[in-house]
Design an enzyme around this catalytic site. Structure first.
Site, PDB file in Angstrom:
ATOM      1  N   GLU A 117       3.719  13.891   2.852  1.00 46.54           N
ATOM      2  CA  GLU A 117       2.856  13.204   3.771  1.00 46.54           C
ATOM      3  C   GLU A 117       2.432  11.796   2.837  1.00 46.54           C
ATOM      4  O   GLU A 117       2.595  11.947   1.618  1.00 46.54           O
ATOM      5  CB  GLU A 117       1.636  13.842   4.000  1.00 46.54           C
ATOM      6  CG  GLU A 117       0.836  14.303   2.893  1.00 46.54           C
ATOM      7  CD  GLU A 117      -0.194  15.291   3.252  1.00 46.54           C
ATOM      8  OE1 GLU A 117      -1.217  14.924   3.534  1.00 46.54           O
ATOM      9  OE2 GLU A 117       0.114  16.450   3.147  1.00 46.54           O
ATOM     10  N   LYS A 119       0.495   9.109   0.682  1.00 54.42           N
ATOM     11  CA  LYS A 119      -0.540   9.198  -0.113  1.00 54.42           C
ATOM     12  C   LYS A 119      -1.334   8.256   0.081  1.00 54.42           C
ATOM     13  O   LYS A 119      -1.157   7.145  -0.226  1.00 54.42           O
ATOM     14  CB  LYS A 119      -0.274   9.260  -1.614  1.00 54.42           C
ATOM     15  CG  LYS A 119      -1.482   9.429  -2.424  1.00 54.42           C
ATOM     16  CD  LYS A 119      -1.111   9.810  -3.950  1.00 54.42           C
ATOM     17  CE  LYS A 119      -2.141  10.147  -4.797  1.00 54.42           C
ATOM     18  NZ  LYS A 119      -3.184   9.131  -4.954  1.00 54.42           N
ATOM     19  N   ASP A 121      -4.330   5.294   0.203  1.00 62.51           N
ATOM     20  CA  ASP A 121      -5.001   4.527  -0.922  1.00 62.51           C
ATOM     21  C   ASP A 121      -6.589   4.231  -0.293  1.00 62.51           C
ATOM     22  O   ASP A 121      -6.753   3.289   0.060  1.00 62.51           O
ATOM     23  CB  ASP A 121      -4.274   3.397  -1.249  1.00 62.51           C
ATOM     24  CG  ASP A 121      -4.841   2.621  -2.635  1.00 62.51           C
ATOM     25  OD1 ASP A 121      -5.671   3.611  -3.416  1.00 62.51           O
ATOM     26  OD2 ASP A 121      -4.224   1.886  -3.088  1.00 62.51           O
ATOM     27  N   TYR A 229      -6.475  15.774   5.630  1.00 62.63           N
ATOM     28  CA  TYR A 229      -5.295  16.132   5.025  1.00 62.63           C
ATOM     29  C   TYR A 229      -5.295  17.485   4.234  1.00 62.63           C
ATOM     30  O   TYR A 229      -4.409  18.260   3.794  1.00 62.63           O
ATOM     31  CB  TYR A 229      -4.736  15.192   3.874  1.00 62.63           C
ATOM     32  CG  TYR A 229      -5.569  14.712   3.106  1.00 62.63           C
ATOM     33  CD1 TYR A 229      -6.124  15.581   2.035  1.00 62.63           C
ATOM     34  CD2 TYR A 229      -5.665  13.419   2.487  1.00 62.63           C
ATOM     35  CE1 TYR A 229      -6.750  15.094   0.944  1.00 62.63           C
ATOM     36  CE2 TYR A 229      -6.629  12.842   1.718  1.00 62.63           C
ATOM     37  CZ  TYR A 229      -7.217  13.669   0.841  1.00 62.63           C
ATOM     38  OH  TYR A 229      -8.002  13.187  -0.123  1.00 62.63           O
ATOM     39  N   LYS A 318       4.430   8.849  -6.827  1.00 60.41           N
ATOM     40  CA  LYS A 318       4.151   7.505  -6.873  1.00 60.41           C
ATOM     41  C   LYS A 318       5.186   6.635  -6.735  1.00 60.41           C
ATOM     42  O   LYS A 318       6.232   6.432  -7.561  1.00 60.41           O
ATOM     43  CB  LYS A 318       3.213   7.254  -8.011  1.00 60.41           C
ATOM     44  CG  LYS A 318       2.006   8.195  -8.253  1.00 60.41           C
ATOM     45  CD  LYS A 318       0.869   7.575  -7.633  1.00 60.41           C
ATOM     46  CE  LYS A 318      -0.213   7.077  -8.543  1.00 60.41           C
ATOM     47  NZ  LYS A 318      -1.204   6.420  -8.184  1.00 60.41           N
ATOM     48  N   CYS A 412      -8.110 -33.304 -16.781  1.00 59.06           N
ATOM     49  CA  CYS A 412      -8.659 -32.265 -15.964  1.00 59.06           C
ATOM     50  C   CYS A 412      -8.378 -32.758 -14.273  1.00 59.06           C
ATOM     51  O   CYS A 412      -8.743 -33.806 -14.116  1.00 59.06           O
ATOM     52  CB  CYS A 412     -10.162 -32.284 -16.346  1.00 59.06           C
ATOM     53  SG  CYS A 412     -10.805 -31.199 -15.213  1.00 59.06           S
ATOM     54  N   CYS A 415     -12.228 -33.423 -13.150  1.00 55.19           N
ATOM     55  CA  CYS A 415     -13.150 -34.612 -13.695  1.00 55.19           C
ATOM     56  C   CYS A 415     -12.278 -35.761 -14.242  1.00 55.19           C
ATOM     57  O   CYS A 415     -13.053 -36.841 -14.667  1.00 55.19           O
ATOM     58  CB  CYS A 415     -14.121 -34.160 -14.412  1.00 55.19           C
ATOM     59  SG  CYS A 415     -13.633 -33.568 -15.974  1.00 55.19           S
ATOM     60  N   CYS A 430     -10.510 -28.246 -20.268  1.00 52.77           N
ATOM     61  CA  CYS A 430     -11.253 -29.447 -20.080  1.00 52.77           C
ATOM     62  C   CYS A 430     -11.985 -29.765 -20.934  1.00 52.77           C
ATOM     63  O   CYS A 430     -13.128 -28.816 -21.260  1.00 52.77           O
ATOM     64  CB  CYS A 430     -11.626 -29.519 -18.628  1.00 52.77           C
ATOM     65  SG  CYS A 430     -12.986 -30.649 -18.215  1.00 52.77           S
ATOM     66  N   CYS A 437     -18.135 -31.669 -15.349  1.00 53.99           N
ATOM     67  CA  CYS A 437     -17.077 -31.629 -14.440  1.00 53.99           C
ATOM     68  C   CYS A 437     -17.211 -30.722 -13.310  1.00 53.99           C
ATOM     69  O   CYS A 437     -17.773 -29.570 -13.356  1.00 53.99           O
ATOM     70  CB  CYS A 437     -16.126 -30.689 -15.556  1.00 53.99           C
ATOM     71  SG  CYS A 437     -14.467 -30.029 -14.602  1.00 53.99           S
TER      72      CYS A 437
HETATM   73  S1  IVH Z   1      -4.067  16.393  -1.374  1.00 58.17           S
HETATM   74  C1  IVH Z   1      -5.708  19.169  -4.476  1.00 58.17           C
HETATM   75  N1  IVH Z   1      -3.151  14.475   0.183  1.00 58.17           N
HETATM   76  O1  IVH Z   1      -5.228  11.375  -3.779  1.00 58.17           O
HETATM   77  C2  IVH Z   1      -4.817  18.028  -3.716  1.00 58.17           C
HETATM   78  N2  IVH Z   1      -4.513  13.879  -1.292  1.00 58.17           N
HETATM   79  O2  IVH Z   1      -4.733  11.697  -6.753  1.00 58.17           O
HETATM   80  C3  IVH Z   1      -5.835  17.434  -2.682  1.00 58.17           C
HETATM   81  N3  IVH Z   1      -4.683  11.304  -1.481  1.00 58.17           N
HETATM   82  O3  IVH Z   1      -8.287  12.710  -4.504  1.00 58.17           O
HETATM   83  C4  IVH Z   1      -5.549  16.289  -2.423  1.00 58.17           C
HETATM   84  N4  IVH Z   1      -3.704  10.885   0.182  1.00 58.17           N
HETATM   85  O4  IVH Z   1      -7.958  11.151  -2.791  1.00 58.17           O
HETATM   86  C5  IVH Z   1      -3.771  14.649  -0.747  1.00 58.17           C
HETATM   87  N5  IVH Z   1      -2.393  12.935   1.782  1.00 58.17           N
HETATM   88  C6  IVH Z   1      -3.070  13.091   0.999  1.00 58.17           C
HETATM   89  C7  IVH Z   1      -3.790  12.174   0.129  1.00 58.17           C
HETATM   90  C8  IVH Z   1      -4.498  12.376  -1.136  1.00 58.17           C
HETATM   91  C9  IVH Z   1      -4.671  10.461  -0.849  1.00 58.17           C
HETATM   92  C10 IVH Z   1      -5.753  11.221  -2.627  1.00 58.17           C
HETATM   93  C11 IVH Z   1      -7.029  11.983  -2.652  1.00 58.17           C
HETATM   94  C12 IVH Z   1      -6.989  12.544  -4.108  1.00 58.17           C
HETATM   95  C13 IVH Z   1      -5.999  11.784  -4.786  1.00 58.17           C
HETATM   96  C14 IVH Z   1      -5.606  12.526  -5.826  1.00 58.17           C
END
Ligand code: IVH
Length: 678
Positions: A117, A119, A121, A229, A318, A412, A415, A430, A437
Site C-alpha cells: 500500500e 506510504k 506522508d 491502515y 522509500k 543591490c 536599493c 548588500c 534597503c
Molecule cells: S503501517 C507498525 N501503513 O509511516 C506499522 N504506516 O514510518 C504501522 N505510514 O508511523 C504503520 N502510511 O505514520 C503503515 N500505509 C501505511 C502508512 C504508514 C504512512 C506512516 C505511519 C508510521 C510511519 C512509519
C-alpha cells in the site's frame, strides 16, 4: 418529555442519520448523492434544532463536526499497543532480504503472502471505537503515549463518529494517517494568502498543525482526511486472520481505506507494485514517500514481533526524492534580512512531488560555479518532503548555444547600494544598512513577525511588503503604532481583518525574552542561541552591555556570534528601536538565571546525528543547551552521549568505535522528560 420535544427528537434522529449518510457518501465514498447546497439545508436544520433544544444534543451528533470552543490543552494518552515506526529499504535487494528473513524467522516452507500500500506522508493517529462510537483519538507522540485530539478529529468528516454497523467489536482501535489532499492544500493556501493568513508549509506540516489546534473550530476549517491502515488494540470478540480482512472490514464499517492496497505473493509482484505506484505518484492527489509492505497473516505478524520499536513484519520501501527536468528561464537575486544576496532560479513551471515548482534556490555563487549553471540550461530539479526545490544537476548535453553566464550583480537590486563579496564567506551582501534597503527592511520585519519570533498572526508577507512599499511601516516599532483605520485602507483588507490584526499585534506584545532576542534578527543568533543568552544573563540589559568575552561564557556562543552581538548592540539605531518597542508595551516575564544545580548536563558534550523525526533539531539542541550540555558537531573521546536517528552514518560508527553511549530519539525524549521532572 414535552410533546414538542418528541417531535424534535424524531426529526433530529432523521436529520442525524441523513447528514451522517451524506457525509459518508461525500467524504469516504467520493460519491455524493445530493448537491452541496442540499446538504447545507439539512445540516443547517440540524444545527438549528439542536440550538433550540440543547438538552437533546448528543455527543455523537454529526453537527459537532464543525468544532466546539477552545479547549485548554491536550491530555496525554497512553497507547494500549505501542505505535511503532517502520524500517526502511530503498532497493530490490533490501526488499528481497527482508522477505527472506521473514520467511526464515517464521520457519515455514509454506508461502507467505504480503500486502502493499502507499506510504502516506501525513500524521499517524489512533482512533478508539467503543460500541461503534468514536471515544478517543490520539497522536502517535513518542509511540507509547500521545496527545488526546478527540475534539479535533471529530471535525474530520471522513472519520465516522459512529460506525454504520451492528457487528462491530465492543472496543477496538484503528490506526491510520491523517493528511491533506494536494488540491485542497493548494486551494487552502491560495485563500490563506488572500486573507493574509499564514499559509501551510506543505501538506504534512499543515495536517500536523491543524490537529494541534486548541480550538477545534480551526481544525474544522482545514481540509483533513484519513486513510485507515491497521488495527491496534482489539477485544477478543473480533479475531481477523489477515491484514486484508481487517481492511475490508474497516471499509464495510465506513472507515476510509486506500483502494490501492493489495496482496502479493512474491518479490517480483512487490517490485511491480513499487514501480506502478511510482509512475502513478504525481496523479495520486496526496503526498506519499514510498510503499509499505506487510506480512498479510496476523498470526505470522505476531510471531515475527518487533525489535527496537520497529515491527519485523512490515517495511517501508522509500522512493528517492522526486526529480524532473526543466529549463532555467532566468536567475534573479534576492536580498535577505541581513543583506545576503541569494541567487534564485526562475524555472519553466513543472509538476514535481505533488506541486508546481517555478523557483529553486541556488544558495550562493559558489553553488552556481559548482553546478556550472547558465541561464537557458536544462536542469534536474529535486523536491523531497518540505525541502525547498533544489537544482540537482545541469544537463550539460542540452545546453543551448545562447546560454548566458550568470554574474553576481554589482548593485543591490532593491536599493542600488554596492554589493560586497568578501573572501571570508560564500555569501555576497548588500552594503547598505538595514534601514536604507527596502528589501532588508521587509525581510527583517517578516522575521520579526514570524511564528518563532513575535508570532503576529495575520501579518502575511504580501501585507508587510505593501506596508513598507507605501511607507506606512519602516521598522518593527511602526507596526505597533498602526491603527485599524490605517490597516483597513490597505489593499485586500477590510475593517474586520484590520481589527483582527490590531488585536494580534496587541497580543504579541506579551512575549518572552528568548523570543524577543530572536526577533531582533541579529546575524547568527537563532532560537537556540537566543534561549541560551536569555538563560545565562536573565536580562536584556545585561546582554546589551556584555563584553565579547563574557558573551562567550554562554554555551553555544563562540567568537563570531559574540562579535555579532557586540556589533549589533553598539549600533545606536538598534538600541533606539529596542527602547521604542518597550515603550510601546512589548514586555516579557523575568527569566530566572539557571544556576548550576539546575543544569544536570553541565559539562557534558552531546552529538545529534541522523534524522530526528519527532523534535526539530534546533529544538533538541536548545533543550540540551538549556540543561547545561554543549552540543557538538563531531564525535570524539570527550563526547558523553550520541543521539542517533535514522540515516546516521559516520558519526554513529565513530561513537561505536570509541565506545561512546548511543541512544535513539525516543530514548532521548524520555531522558529529557525525566530530567525536566527532576
Ligand atoms: S503501517 C507498525 N501503513 O509511516 C506499522 N504506516 O514510518 C504501522 N505510514 O508511523 C504503520 N502510511 O505514520 C503503515 N500505509 C501505511 C502508512 C504508514 C504512512 C506512516 C505511519 C508510521 C510511519 C512509519
Amino acid at each position: 418529555m414535552e410533546s414538542s420535544d418528541e417531535g424534535a427528537l424524531g426529526r433530529l434522529k432523521v436529520l442525524r442519520e441523513q447528514v451522517s449518510h451524506h457525509i459518508h457518501c461525500y467524504h469516504v465514498l467520493d460519491q455524493p448523492e445530493i448537491s452541496d447546497a442540499q446538504f447545507d439545508v439539512l445540516f443547517d436544520e440540524l444545527v438549528q434544532l439542536e440550538t433550540d433544544f440543547p438538552h437533546l444534543q448528543t455527543p455523537d451528533s454529526p453537527s459537532l463536526r464543525v468544532g466546539g470552543g477552545p479547549s485548554m490543552a491536550f491530555k496525554q494518552v497512553t497507547h494500549a499497543v505501542p505505535m511503532l515506526s517502520l524500517d526502511k529499504c530503498t532497493t530490490e535487494i533490501e526488499l528481497r532480504d527482508w522477505m527472506s528473513r521473514s520467511q526464515q524467522r517464521l520457519d515455514t516452507s509454506e508461502p507467505i503472502q504480503w500486502t502493499c500500500e502507499p506510504k502516506i506522508d501525513g500524521v499517524a493517529v489512533s482512533l478508539v471505537y467503543e460500541h461503534g462510537r468514536l471515544v478517543l483519538a490520539s497522536t502517535r507522540g513518542d509511540g507509547h503515549s500521545g496527545e488526546d485530539i478527540t475534539s479535533n478529529v471529530r471535525t474530520i468528516r471522513s472519520i465516522p463518529i459512529r460506525l454504520q454497523a451492528r457487528d462491530v467489536p465492543q472496543r477496538f482501535e484503528v490506526r491510520g494517517e491523517i493528511y491533506i489532499p494536494l488540491n485542497d492544500f493548494v486551494r487552502y493556501n491560495a485563500e490563506a494568502e488572500r486573507n493574509g493568513v499564514k499559509p501551510m508549509i506543505n501538506p504534512r506540516n499543515g495536517a500536523a498543525g491543524s490537529l494541534r489546534q486548541l480550538d477545534a473550530r480551526i481544525t474544522a476549517a482545514r481540509p483533513l482526511t484519513m486513510f485507515c491502515y491497521s488495527l491496534g488494540a482489539v477485544d477478543d470478540d473480533w479475531q481477523p486472520e489477515t491484514h486484508m480482512e481487517v481492511i475490508a472490514q474497516f471499509a464495510t464499517w465506513g472507515l476510509r481505506v486506500n483502494p490501492l492496497m493489495q496482496s502479493i505473493d512474491d518479490l517480483a509482484a512487490g517490485m511491480a507494485y513499487v514501480e506502478k505506484i511510482s509512475n502513478f505518484r504525481s496523479q495520486l492527489g496526496y503526498d506519499i514517500d514510498g510503499v509499505v509492505f506487510k506480512v498479510n497473516r496476523l498470526s505470522q505478524q505476531r510471531r515475527l514481533g518487533a525489535v527496537t520499536r520497529k515491527p519485523r513484519w512490515a517495511i517501508a520501501y522509500k522512493y528517492p526524492a522526486e526529480e524532473v527536468v526543466t529549463q532555467v528561464e532566468n536567475v534573479e537575486f534576492q536580498v535577505g534580512r541581513t543583506g545576503s544576496i541569494t541567487p534564485v532560479a526562475r524555472l519553466q513551471p513543472v509538476f514535481v512531488g505533488g506541486v508546481t515548482v517555478s523557483n529553486a534556490t541556488l544558495h550562493n555563487m559558489d553553488e552556481i560555479t559548482r553546478l556550472d549553471l547558465k541561464v537557458g540550461d536544462w536542469v534536474m530539479v529535486r523536491r523531497a518532503g518540505d525541502v525547498i526545490p533544489q537544482v540537482a544537476a545541469v544537463i550539460a548535453s542540452r545546453r543551448p548555444a545562447d546560454a548566458i553566464e550568470i554574474m553576481l550583480p554589482t548593485q543591490c537590486p532593491s536599493c542600488g547600494s554596492p554589493i560586497i563579496h568578501s573572501s571570508e564567506e560564500s555569501v555576497a551582501r548588500c552594503s547598505a544598512a538595514k534601514q536604507a534597503c527596502p528589501a532588508q527592511r521587509k525581510e527583517a520585519l517578516k522575521h520579526f513577525a514570524s511564528r518563532l519570533a513575535m508570532d503576529i498572526d495575520g501579518l502575511g508577507e504580501k501585507l508587510l511588503e505593501q506596508m513598507v512599499d507605501i511607507g506606512l511601516v519602516r521598522d518593527a516599532a511602526d507596526l505597533y503604532r498602526l491603527s485599524a483605520q490605517e490597516i483597513a485602507g490597505l489593499e485586500r483588507m477590510g475593517q474586520k481583518s484590520a481589527e483582527n490584526l490590531v488585536n494580534a499585534l496587541q497580543r504579541s506584545k506579551a512575549t518572552t525574552l528568548p523570543r524577543f532576542i530572536y526577533a531582533l534578527g541579529i546575524r547568527e543568533v537563532g532560537e537556540a542561541t537566543a534561549a541560551a543568552l536569555a538563560g545565562h544573563f536573565g536580562q536584556l540589559d545585561q546582554i546589551m552591555h556584555a563584553s565579547a568575552d563574557s558573551l562567550q561564557e554562554v554555551d553555544d556562543v563562540g567568537p563570531v556570534v559574540a562579535s555579532r552581538l557586540v556589533e549589533f548592540f553598539a549600533n545606536t539605531a538598534h538600541c533606539a528601536l529596542i527602547e521604542g518597542l518597550i515603550g510601546l508595551g512589548v514586555c516579557w516575564p523575568d527569566v530566572e538565571v539557571s544556576s548550576p544545580a539546575e543544569l544536570p548536563l553541565l559539562g557534558q558534550v552531546w552529538v545529534l546525528t541522523g534524522t530526528l523525526e519527532k523534535m526539530p533539531r534546533q529544538q533538541a539542541k536548545a533543550r540540551l543547551i538549556a540543561l547545561g550540555a554543549k552540543v557538538s558537531g563531531s564525535v570524539s573521546a570527550k563526547t558523553h552521549q550520541v543521539v542517533a536517528g535514522p540515516g546516521a552514518g559516520s558519526k554513529l560508527e565513530k561513537a561505536q568505535e570509541l565506545g561512546v553511549s548511543v541512544i535513539n530519539e525516543t530514548e532521548f525524549i524520555e531522558q529529557l522528560r525525566t530530567l525536566a521532572d527532576d
